[in-house]
Design an enzyme around this catalytic site. Sequence first.
Site, short mmCIF file in Angstrom:
data_model
loop_
_atom_site.label_atom_id
_atom_site.label_comp_id
_atom_site.label_asym_id
_atom_site.label_seq_id
_atom_site.Cartn_x
_atom_site.Cartn_y
_atom_site.Cartn_z
N ARG A 46 28.69 29.92 44.61
CA ARG A 46 29.52 30.83 45.40
C ARG A 46 30.37 30.05 46.39
NH1 ARG A 46 27.40 32.33 49.75
NH2 ARG A 46 25.39 32.97 48.91
N TYR A 98 50.32 49.32 46.87
CA TYR A 98 49.45 49.61 45.71
C TYR A 98 48.36 50.63 46.10
CZ TYR A 98 45.90 48.77 42.14
OH TYR A 98 44.97 48.93 41.16
N ASP A 170 51.88 40.77 48.98
CA ASP A 170 51.33 40.95 47.64
C ASP A 170 52.44 40.59 46.65
OD1 ASP A 170 50.56 41.98 45.14
OD2 ASP A 170 49.34 43.56 46.04
N LYS A 195 47.07 40.96 36.38
CA LYS A 195 48.38 41.33 35.83
C LYS A 195 49.05 40.10 35.21
CE LYS A 195 46.97 45.09 37.80
NZ LYS A 195 47.34 45.47 39.16
C1 LIG Z 1 46.58 45.89 40.28
C2 LIG Z 1 47.12 45.57 41.62
C3 LIG Z 1 46.28 45.26 42.70
C4 LIG Z 1 44.77 45.32 42.59
O1 LIG Z 1 44.28 44.35 41.73
P1 LIG Z 1 42.93 44.52 40.84
O2 LIG Z 1 42.89 43.24 40.11
O3 LIG Z 1 43.11 45.71 39.99
O4 LIG Z 1 41.81 44.69 41.81
C5 LIG Z 1 46.85 44.93 43.92
N1 LIG Z 1 48.21 44.91 44.06
C6 LIG Z 1 49.04 45.21 43.05
C7 LIG Z 1 50.51 45.18 43.28
C8 LIG Z 1 48.53 45.54 41.81
O5 LIG Z 1 49.37 45.85 40.80
#
Ligand SMILES: *Cc1c(COP(=O)(O)O)cnc(C)c1O
Length: 387
Positions: A46, A98, A170, A195
């Site tokens: 960890r 998000y 983000d 993504k």
């Molecule tokens: C999907 C997404 C998240 C969250 O990510 P996870 O991997 O699903 O926890 C955060 N920000 C954006 C812009 C996203 O598309």
Amino acid sequence: MNFATSLLHSACGMDKRTGASSVPIYQASTYHYFDIDQPGRYDYARSGNPTREALEETIALLEGGARGFAFASGMAAVSSVCLLFSAGDHLIVAEDVYGGTFRFLTRILTRLGIDVTFVDTTQLEQVSKAIRPQTKGIYLETPSNPILKVTDVAAICQLARSHGLLTIVDNTFLTPYYQRPLELGADIVIHSATKFIGGHSDVVAGLAVVKSAELAEKLYLIQNGFGAVLGVQDSWLVMRGLKTLKTRLDASTASAQKLAEWLQLQPQVKKVYYTGLPDHPGHHIQLRQASGHGAVLAFDVGSRENVKRLFAALQIPLVAVSLGAVESILSYPAMMSHAAMPPEEREQRGITEGLLRLSVGLEEFEDLQADFAQALQTLLPAASLPG
Ligand SMILES: *Cc1c(COP(=O)(O)O)cnc(C)c1O
């Protein structure tokens, strides 16, 4: 090294110890002490392990930051970064953040005494007006989901700096290939690596990169202390996906641009949202702060009935939440990502009953276009569309 070369020949490339062509998966939770007086580099997985570290070093290099961190999901990255703040602090957050981030901020973080104000971050005065004595950070997402509103990152960072606030961005939609927020003045970048970075709809992961050594120390304490770390198998999968990031994005973005332009000409489509279209309100800011428009676009077919007809007729895209994968993914924000939002609020934000978000994959453009062309033929004609 150029971006494409860094993807292959940085920490996620050849294993220096053995010459193996990919980083080994160190499937181990603990590490032997060869000498109690001189502990080795690793003691417990960890706290650190070579597989995850290779991914963390790679993302830090790509974003141009001091240190990278890999988390169990994008939300684990978001929530761990938010734990840098303390009870009594106040954050300013982009209003169309998000959905999972919105849920975390409003239902979990506020319970810890951290207050949040949502503003339209594309309007600098709104952000400026929301700053209070307790404000400690500004949280952005650009382009936003699903109608791709563009926030001027450098302008917000400048404002933040003048008030001593941290800026967090983000960067999921564009990745460091197209946009590097730290170079625009941000302090922390977050990714859902689920993504584009993972890129194959086969792993859930999150990443964060910090600009300074001071923030690195603070976020490491949280990563190790809170413990939402990415496992070694998933770290390896993300590294494998990352190697083709540039090639995937080049292809998907080229198709997204062509598809956006083509959709604009279709009588069944009321509106197309894509920052690569010159009439998009954020087009010029996007050109200034990013080197590409990405593979996500949105378009409005006027009604829920038309959305249903389109879904029924389309053969190629996956109909699903998520985005940023090798296959095209079509989602319906009103019923998926923004289902929890009151209908009036949704409409006001342009997330209408007819709005669809498309993440363009690697299918041959002509096949995608033909599929949409035949599916659009099944919709009710534009003349009968409301509005
Ligand atoms: C999907 C997404 C998240 C969250 O990510 P996870 O991997 O699903 O926890 C955060 N920000 C954006 C812009 C996203 O598309």
